[in-house]
Design a protein around this motif. Structure first.
Motif, PDB file in Angstrom:
ATOM      1  N   LYS A 268       0.897  -1.247  -0.194  1.00  4.82           N
ATOM      2  CA  LYS A 268      -0.042   0.204   0.081  1.00  4.82           C
ATOM      3  C   LYS A 268       0.867   1.298  -0.006  1.00  4.82           C
ATOM      4  N   MET A 269       1.668   1.210   0.767  1.00  8.58           N
ATOM      5  CA  MET A 269       2.994   2.324   0.745  1.00  8.58           C
ATOM      6  C   MET A 269       3.498   2.577  -0.123  1.00  8.58           C
ATOM      7  N   LEU A 270       4.132   1.620  -1.116  1.00  7.87           N
ATOM      8  CA  LEU A 270       4.637   1.747  -2.280  1.00  7.87           C
ATOM      9  C   LEU A 270       4.009   2.272  -3.242  1.00  7.87           C
ATOM     10  N   THR A 271       2.479   1.749  -3.423  1.00  7.59           N
ATOM     11  CA  THR A 271       1.443   2.103  -4.271  1.00  7.59           C
ATOM     12  C   THR A 271       1.207   3.545  -4.388  1.00  7.59           C
ATOM     13  N   ASP A 272       1.004   4.155  -3.113  1.00 10.08           N
ATOM     14  CA  ASP A 272       0.654   5.486  -2.732  1.00 10.08           C
ATOM     15  C   ASP A 272       2.006   6.174  -3.342  1.00 10.08           C
ATOM     16  N   TYR A 273       3.276   5.938  -2.980  1.00  9.83           N
ATOM     17  CA  TYR A 273       4.180   6.687  -3.476  1.00  9.83           C
ATOM     18  C   TYR A 273       4.467   6.485  -5.133  1.00  9.83           C
ATOM     19  N   LYS A 274       4.157   5.285  -5.480  1.00 13.34           N
ATOM     20  CA  LYS A 274       4.191   5.423  -7.096  1.00 13.34           C
ATOM     21  C   LYS A 274       3.327   6.248  -7.731  1.00 13.34           C
ATOM     22  N   GLN A 275       1.913   6.329  -6.968  1.00 18.45           N
ATOM     23  CA  GLN A 275       1.131   7.115  -7.598  1.00 18.45           C
ATOM     24  C   GLN A 275       1.215   8.813  -7.711  1.00 18.45           C
ATOM     25  N   GLU A 276       2.220   8.967  -6.463  1.00 24.39           N
ATOM     26  CA  GLU A 276       2.393  10.325  -6.255  1.00 24.39           C
ATOM     27  C   GLU A 276       3.490  10.741  -7.243  1.00 24.39           C
ATOM     28  N   ALA A 277       4.491   9.770  -7.564  1.00 24.55           N
ATOM     29  CA  ALA A 277       5.631  10.135  -8.363  1.00 24.55           C
ATOM     30  C   ALA A 277       4.891  10.200  -9.708  1.00 24.55           C
ATOM     31  N   GLU A 278       4.190   9.477 -10.043  1.00 27.58           N
ATOM     32  CA  GLU A 278       3.496   9.452 -11.371  1.00 27.58           C
ATOM     33  C   GLU A 278       2.853  10.768 -11.718  1.00 27.58           C
ATOM     34  N   SER A 279       2.105  11.271 -10.372  1.00 28.75           N
ATOM     35  CA  SER A 279       1.409  12.441 -10.717  1.00 28.75           C
ATOM     36  C   SER A 279       1.954  13.661 -10.979  1.00 28.75           C
ATOM     37  N   GLU A 280       3.393  13.496 -10.692  1.00 29.81           N
ATOM     38  CA  GLU A 280       4.594  14.613 -10.712  1.00 29.81           C
ATOM     39  C   GLU A 280       5.191  14.206 -11.943  1.00 29.81           C
ATOM     40  N   GLY A 281       4.796  13.620 -13.011  1.00 30.39           N
ATOM     41  CA  GLY A 281       5.238  13.255 -14.094  1.00 30.39           C
ATOM     42  C   GLY A 281       6.390  12.191 -14.296  1.00 30.39           C
ATOM     43  N   ILE A 282       6.784  11.748 -12.920  1.00 25.60           N
ATOM     44  CA  ILE A 282       8.045  10.740 -12.997  1.00 25.60           C
ATOM     45  C   ILE A 282       7.402   9.275 -13.496  1.00 25.60           C
ATOM     46  N   SER A 283       7.946   8.785 -14.624  1.00 26.61           N
ATOM     47  CA  SER A 283       7.452   7.628 -15.379  1.00 26.61           C
ATOM     48  C   SER A 283       8.777   7.063 -16.041  1.00 26.61           C
ATOM     49  N   PRO A 284       8.697   5.468 -16.143  1.00 25.98           N
ATOM     50  CA  PRO A 284       8.026   4.625 -15.269  1.00 25.98           C
ATOM     51  C   PRO A 284       8.427   4.309 -14.007  1.00 25.98           C
TER      52      PRO A 284
END
Length: 86
Positions: A22-38
């Motif tokens: 859950k924590m990693l999924t939240d961090y991933k979503q936050e990073a992706e919302s800032e334009g960091i991908s993949p």
């Protein structure tokens, strides 16, 4: 993070793993919302200072591993913090 009492509890291990995902999924979503991908997330078992360099880094062909201040005493961490602020 687990004590010897809970070490053999499958329920406790599963709860910790679920919380990690859950924590990693939240961090991933936050990073992706800032334009960091993949962004790719993983959960591994074991001591990070052993698992990351021996197992995870080679699998991802990592050139650099950045880690926290593992093994420092509270006095050493305080000294490091004071030096970093100077």
């Amino acid at each position: 993070m687990l004590s010897n009492v809970t070490k053999n509890s499958k329920e406790a291990l599963q709860a910790m793993e679920d919380a990690g995902w859950k924590m990693l999924t939240d961090y991933k979503q936050e990073a992706e919302s800032e334009g960091i991908s993949p962004v790719r997330v993983e959960v591994e078992h074991g001591a990070p200072k052993m698992v990351i360099p021996r197992s995870v880094a080679p699998r991802h062909h990592a050139d650099l591993i950045v880690s926290g201040a593992s093994g420092l005493s509270s006095r050493e961490r305080f000294s490091l913090a004071v030096c970093q602020r100077a």
